[in-house]
Design a protein around this motif. Structure first.
Motif, PDB file in Angstrom:
ATOM      1  N   ASP A 337       0.826  -1.211   0.000  1.00  0.00           N
ATOM      2  CA  ASP A 337       0.000   0.000   0.000  1.00  0.00           C
ATOM      3  C   ASP A 337       0.858   1.258   0.000  1.00  0.00           C
ATOM      4  OD1 ASP A 337      -2.196  -1.623   0.028  1.00  0.00           O
ATOM      5  OD2 ASP A 337      -2.543  -1.471   2.194  1.00  0.00           O
ATOM      6  N   ARG A 338       1.967   1.203   0.718  1.00  0.00           N
ATOM      7  CA  ARG A 338       2.843   2.375   0.756  1.00  0.00           C
ATOM      8  C   ARG A 338       3.447   2.657  -0.623  1.00  0.00           C
ATOM      9  NH1 ARG A 338       8.502   2.838   4.182  1.00  0.00           N
ATOM     10  NH2 ARG A 338       9.065   4.945   3.469  1.00  0.00           N
ATOM     11  N   LEU A 339       3.892   1.602  -1.282  1.00  0.00           N
ATOM     12  CA  LEU A 339       4.456   1.796  -2.623  1.00  0.00           C
ATOM     13  C   LEU A 339       3.407   2.319  -3.604  1.00  0.00           C
ATOM     14  CD1 LEU A 339       6.692  -1.414  -2.884  1.00  0.00           C
ATOM     15  CD2 LEU A 339       7.443   0.942  -2.479  1.00  0.00           C
ATOM     16  N   ALA A 340       2.183   1.803  -3.441  1.00  0.00           N
ATOM     17  CA  ALA A 340       1.110   2.296  -4.315  1.00  0.00           C
ATOM     18  C   ALA A 340       0.833   3.771  -4.060  1.00  0.00           C
ATOM     19  CB  ALA A 340      -0.144   1.466  -4.094  1.00  0.00           C
ATOM     20  N   GLU A 376      -5.268  18.368  -4.273  1.00  0.00           N
ATOM     21  CA  GLU A 376      -5.146  16.943  -4.548  1.00  0.00           C
ATOM     22  C   GLU A 376      -3.811  16.391  -4.030  1.00  0.00           C
ATOM     23  OE1 GLU A 376      -7.755  16.976  -8.692  1.00  0.00           O
ATOM     24  OE2 GLU A 376      -5.633  16.452  -8.688  1.00  0.00           O
ATOM     25  N   ARG A 377      -2.759  17.198  -4.229  1.00  0.00           N
ATOM     26  CA  ARG A 377      -1.439  16.757  -3.756  1.00  0.00           C
ATOM     27  C   ARG A 377      -1.409  16.649  -2.233  1.00  0.00           C
ATOM     28  NH1 ARG A 377       4.329  19.610  -5.379  1.00  0.00           N
ATOM     29  NH2 ARG A 377       5.659  18.220  -4.154  1.00  0.00           N
ATOM     30  N   THR A 378      -2.064  17.622  -1.571  1.00  0.00           N
ATOM     31  CA  THR A 378      -2.126  17.579  -0.106  1.00  0.00           C
ATOM     32  C   THR A 378      -2.851  16.320   0.378  1.00  0.00           C
ATOM     33  OG1 THR A 378      -2.126  19.995  -0.034  1.00  0.00           O
ATOM     34  CG2 THR A 378      -2.880  18.819   1.942  1.00  0.00           C
ATOM     35  N   GLN A 379      -3.950  16.004  -0.307  1.00  0.00           N
ATOM     36  CA  GLN A 379      -4.702  14.805   0.064  1.00  0.00           C
ATOM     37  C   GLN A 379      -3.861  13.540  -0.144  1.00  0.00           C
ATOM     38  OE1 GLN A 379      -7.570  14.711   1.559  1.00  0.00           O
ATOM     39  NE2 GLN A 379      -7.545  12.465   1.659  1.00  0.00           N
ATOM     40  N   ALA A 380      -3.085  13.528  -1.238  1.00  0.00           N
ATOM     41  CA  ALA A 380      -2.219  12.373  -1.499  1.00  0.00           C
ATOM     42  C   ALA A 380      -1.137  12.242  -0.434  1.00  0.00           C
ATOM     43  CB  ALA A 380      -1.594  12.485  -2.887  1.00  0.00           C
ATOM     44  N   GLU A 381      -0.598  13.398  -0.030  1.00  0.00           N
ATOM     45  CA  GLU A 381       0.429  13.358   1.015  1.00  0.00           C
ATOM     46  C   GLU A 381      -0.147  12.852   2.341  1.00  0.00           C
ATOM     47  OE1 GLU A 381       3.271  17.028  -0.567  1.00  0.00           O
ATOM     48  OE2 GLU A 381       1.900  17.341   1.105  1.00  0.00           O
ATOM     49  N   ARG A 382      -1.401  13.252   2.626  1.00  0.00           N
ATOM     50  CA  ARG A 382      -2.042  12.747   3.836  1.00  0.00           C
ATOM     51  C   ARG A 382      -2.208  11.219   3.767  1.00  0.00           C
ATOM     52  NH1 ARG A 382      -6.864  17.294   4.515  1.00  0.00           N
ATOM     53  NH2 ARG A 382      -5.476  19.025   5.161  1.00  0.00           N
ATOM     54  N   THR A 383      -2.599  10.771   2.586  1.00  0.00           N
ATOM     55  CA  THR A 383      -2.736   9.308   2.408  1.00  0.00           C
ATOM     56  C   THR A 383      -1.413   8.599   2.616  1.00  0.00           C
ATOM     57  OG1 THR A 383      -4.533   9.686   0.835  1.00  0.00           O
ATOM     58  CG2 THR A 383      -3.493   7.494   0.822  1.00  0.00           C
ATOM     59  N   LEU A 384      -0.332   9.190   2.068  1.00  0.00           N
ATOM     60  CA  LEU A 384       0.998   8.597   2.224  1.00  0.00           C
ATOM     61  C   LEU A 384       1.425   8.596   3.681  1.00  0.00           C
ATOM     62  CD1 LEU A 384       3.604   7.475   1.057  1.00  0.00           C
ATOM     63  CD2 LEU A 384       4.358   9.828   0.630  1.00  0.00           C
ATOM     64  N   ARG A 385       1.129   9.716   4.367  1.00  0.00           N
ATOM     65  CA  ARG A 385       1.511   9.798   5.775  1.00  0.00           C
ATOM     66  C   ARG A 385       0.764   8.752   6.605  1.00  0.00           C
ATOM     67  NH1 ARG A 385       0.432  14.651   6.244  1.00  0.00           N
ATOM     68  NH2 ARG A 385       2.485  15.429   5.602  1.00  0.00           N
ATOM     69  N   ALA A 386      -0.524   8.553   6.300  1.00  0.00           N
ATOM     70  CA  ALA A 386      -1.291   7.535   7.027  1.00  0.00           C
ATOM     71  C   ALA A 386      -0.716   6.136   6.788  1.00  0.00           C
ATOM     72  CB  ALA A 386      -2.761   7.595   6.592  1.00  0.00           C
ATOM     73  N   GLN A 388       2.380   5.485   6.073  1.00  0.00           N
ATOM     74  CA  GLN A 388       3.644   5.390   6.807  1.00  0.00           C
ATOM     75  C   GLN A 388       3.408   5.097   8.294  1.00  0.00           C
ATOM     76  OE1 GLN A 388       5.384   9.151   5.809  1.00  0.00           O
ATOM     77  NE2 GLN A 388       6.428   8.369   3.989  1.00  0.00           N
ATOM     78  N   ASP A 389       2.364   5.755   8.863  1.00  0.00           N
ATOM     79  CA  ASP A 389       2.042   5.513  10.282  1.00  0.00           C
ATOM     80  C   ASP A 389       1.648   4.068  10.526  1.00  0.00           C
ATOM     81  OD1 ASP A 389       0.481   8.790  10.717  1.00  0.00           O
ATOM     82  OD2 ASP A 389       2.592   8.161  10.786  1.00  0.00           O
ATOM     83  N   GLU A 390       0.863   3.521   9.616  1.00  0.00           N
ATOM     84  CA  GLU A 390       0.454   2.123   9.767  1.00  0.00           C
ATOM     85  C   GLU A 390       1.662   1.189   9.651  1.00  0.00           C
ATOM     86  OE1 GLU A 390      -4.065   2.543   7.902  1.00  0.00           O
ATOM     87  OE2 GLU A 390      -2.571   1.269   6.961  1.00  0.00           O
TER      88      GLU A 390
END
Length: 624
Positions: A337-340, A376-386, A388-390
């Motif tokens: 998921d992180r790579l995706a 959109e980029r901010t939302q993607a970064e939030r997804t990436l950060r989530a 990473q936390d997992e």
């Protein structure tokens, strides 16, 4: 909430998990039970040989005794004369009486050719055999027909069981009579009553004539028909005893003639040194020179308990491995998921750059669209950060799993010991043996305390103790050290012989360090006795003035001259390469020296190595 498909998948996963754990536990239980039953059979065969040897030795002491009476002229003269005087009869009676007292037999008597008792060792007793007609007894007929007779039965006069040895008395012309010696086997039965497993001896009729359990005597291994009982009434072999069945139920046939059987509970329940009811491994062999058979019943309860504990450990290990596999799979999915998410972010970034270049002409429109792309980029970064936390959380769970595996590995042995001691305590409480049950509960409490200090003990083995000396009971230290080596004793089939005085010996030292020294000495002794037929370890203690002497002796090959000269040197060892560093005895000597004592070694006169610990006695008023 889970969807129906997710619930089905979760149910299948749980069922598969349970099935794998159950399969691992079942395999471990059956494998352990098969291995331990093989060991139990070997122990049973050894016990059979010991019992058979003791019985043969007891009987052989009197095997040729009746024949020697045919060498006495007074006996032959008594049988040869048609009319004998009372003085001649009294002379033979006194001779038989003295002979019976010296030999330690039950009775000795002489029968004429018609089976009448003409002289006997118990002629002074009111219930003397003198004048009785014993021609119906099988041992008389055997001696008259074959020259010798062997018979086990119960006396018709005093009702006392015994083994009859008879021999024909002849002169140069004919058979004059029969000499009979009655031997008691009570002393042998008493010695059998103190062993680890019950045993019995059955005669050619299937009647138990000797047994380590008193209530088993004169029972039958199988029901008797009326014809057989009528024959017994005529011969009075068992003096009209009831001869009830013992109630042995055969469960299964094993290799080498062994059987799994069940013995019923006695009413009221008997108090015995060993189990007398439940499931046993029965092994039988004939006794040479007799029509008898000897059977040993080895209790199976402990073997099944050990197999159950190993099955539980195998199930726990399988569950841990499955949980670890699930955690690794979850980590792999998080990484995916992180790579995706990273790929999606890179794609969004590339798209944003392209759109910025295309719309530089129209600043207002480009600015609006730029704001949208930034969102959109901010939302993607939030997804990436989530994601990473997992991933970090999954890494934490993996570390926790590894720590759990380490702790479980260190506590497996104490937990297995707790299971055995608690099971034994329950059984002793059911039997009313509160003292032994209390002792087991005390051992359980000590194991619980020791589980917390297990790692600290391993670290402190190679360095001096920083604690103050205390009054340490020597008996407790010896028992704890042997308990830690219990599995090695079983694997090596070694016996521990403890000889401690009744008074409580208190040594002035550190308890943990003293146990470490005893464990090291006992472990070295087990290594030295490896491969021997009957390894035995002797531990004794005695007080001498202001010191306590603890001796640890084995029956191994002993110490060579070179070993005695360099025994306590660091890095000196007689073991094969890779089996030790040669530091155990050097460290042990240092520990005893810290106590203010001394550790020495020598060879015992009867063979084997002898190590002596000299430790100060605890001061008065410092006892625990």
């Amino acid at each position: 909430m889970f969807s129906n498909q997710q619930q089905v998948r979760l149910g299948v996963l749980i069922l598969g998990f349970a099935a794998l754990v159950a399969a691992a536990s079942l395999f471990a239980f059956r494998y352990s039970l098969a291995i331990d039953l093989t060991g139990l059979q070997a122990t049973g065969r050894h016990r059979l040989d010991l019992y058979a040897t003791s019985l043969e030795r007891e009987i052989d002491k009197y095997a040729y005794f009746p024949t020697t009476l045919g060498l006495e002229r007074d006996v032959l003269r008594l049988l040869g004369k048609p009319n004998t005087s009372s003085a001649e009869t009294a002379q033979v009676n006194q001779y038989l009486e003295q002979l019976n007292e010296r030999a330690g037999t039950l009775s000795i008597y002489i029968l004429d050719s018609k089976g009448k008792v003409v002289a006997t060792s118990n002629w002074r007793r009111p219930d003397s055999f003198l004048g009785e007609d014993l021609s119906f007894r099988p041992y008389f007929r055997q001696a008259m027909d074959n020259g010798n007779g062997r018979f086990f039965g119960i006396g018709t006069t005093r009702g006392e069981p015994g083994y009859y040895l008879s021999s024909a008395l002849t002169d140069s012309h004919a058979t004059l009579g029969v000499a009979v010696v009655k031997v008691g086997l009570k002393q042998l039965e008493k010695s059998w009553a103190t062993v680890e497993a019950p045993a019995l001896v059955s005669d050619e009729n299937g009647v138990v004539i000797l047994a380590s359990v008193a209530d088993w005597k004169f029972t039958t291994l199988k029901p008797l028909d009326e014809a057989t009982r009528s024959a017994f009434d005529q011969t009075q072999q068992y003096n009209r005893r009831a001869l009830n069945p013992l109630g042995v139920v055969e469960l299964a046939e094993l290799e080498h003639g062994a059987r799994l059987v069940r013995l019923p509970k006695a009413e009221p329940e008997m108090v015995s040194m060993f189990p007398v009811a439940g499931t046993f491994l029965a092994q039988t062999q004939p006794l040479p020179g007799t029509p008898w058979s000897i059977t040993v019943f080895s209790p199976q309860e402990q073997v099944r308990g050990i197999a159950t504990n190993r099955a539980a450990l195998a199930g726990a290990g399988a569950a841990f491995l499955l949980i670890l596999a699930l955690m690794l799979n979850q980590r792999r999915r998080h990484l995916k998921d992180r790579l995706a998410a990273q790929a999606a972010l890179q794609k969004a970034h590339d798209e944003l750059e392209r759109k910025v270049v295309e719309r530089t002409a129209d600043l207002s429109s480009a600015n609006t669209r730029l704001q949208q792309e930034v969102a959109e980029r901010t939302q993607a970064e939030r997804t990436l950060r989530a994601a990473q936390d997992e991933l970090v959380q999954a890494g934490k769970l993996a570390v926790i799993g590894q720590l759990s595996a380490g702790v479980a590995h260190e506590l497996n042995q104490p937990l297995a010991a707790l299971r055995t001691l608690s099971g034994n305590a329950r059984k002793f409480l059911e039997r009313g043996n509160q003292e032994t049950a209390s002792s087991n509960l005390e051992r359980i409490a000590e194991l619980v305390d020791r589980m917390g200090t297990l790692t600290a003990q391993l670290k402190s083995f190679a360095r001096k103790s920083s604690g103050k000396p205390l009054a340490v009971p020597v008996r407790r230290a010896v028992e704890n050290a042997l308990f830690l080596l219990e599995q090695r004793f079983k694997q090596g089939r070694a016996v521990a012989c403890i000889d401690l005085p009744d008074e409580q010996l208190q040594a002035w030292c550190d308890a943990n360090r003293l146990e470490q020294v005893l464990v090291n000495l006992a472990g070295n002794a087990l290594d030295a006795m490896e491969g021997m037929a009957e390894p035995a370890l002797h531990i004794a203690a005695v007080r001498q003035a202001n010191h306590i002497l603890i001796t640890v002796r084995d029956n191994g090959p002993g110490l060579s001259e070179e070993a005695q000269a360099r025994l306590f040197e660091p890095f000196f060892t007689t073991k094969e390469a890779g089996s030790g560093l040669g530091l155990g005895l050097a460290i042990s000597a240092g520990i005893v020296a810290d106590f203010g004592g001394n550790l020495s070694a020598s060879n015992h006169p009867d063979g084997g190595a002898l190590f002596t610990l000299e430790i100060p006695v605890a001061p008065e008023g410092k006892g625990t």
